[in-house]
Write an enzyme that holds these catalytic residues in place. Sequence first.
Site: not given
Length: 181
Positions: A73-76, A114, A142, A144
Amino acid sequence: MSLEQHYSAILSQLGEDVTREGLVDTPKRAAKAMQYLCRGYQQTLDEIVNGALFSSDNSEMVLVKDIELYSLCEHHLLPFIGKAHVAYIPNGKVLGLSKVARIVDMYARRLQIQENMSRQIAEAVQQVTGALGVAVVIEAKHMCMMMRGVEKQNSSMVTSVMLGEFRDNAATRSEFLSLIR
Ligand SMILES: [Zn+2]
């Protein structure tokens, strides 16, 4: 600074002793692993498909189910893991069997959310095949969500993108959805 040096700095910042035995080669290994997990940035659609597009007068749905998927995931920068189901309705051309899975992989091996990945896969299949319609459903868990934040272990996320016939024709869409259930 190299990726390896950055990882070493991260470990120090976390409070680790980067000189202890177990960690000596960790920055190097972590850098290599991260490069592998993000190798999709080095790939292009042309190179993945590599001409494996064949004439066909089949106009029935082609479905590739249960394609394993590993992404970050690009956030975490934490993994999300799941399955993709990809269908298309050929318009004179079909893709080589393994290519759909390789297209999924190319987009999964990048930093992603996603929803965007589902759309990128659908648009890539559309672009390559000129299909009358493309459908993509992705189900994933996920890390995260599971390892941090709300710590929900059993929730999975489902995203779908419907293009062309799958969007416009309810019967086609429900045939696809019943085939992947
Ligand atoms: Zn995340």
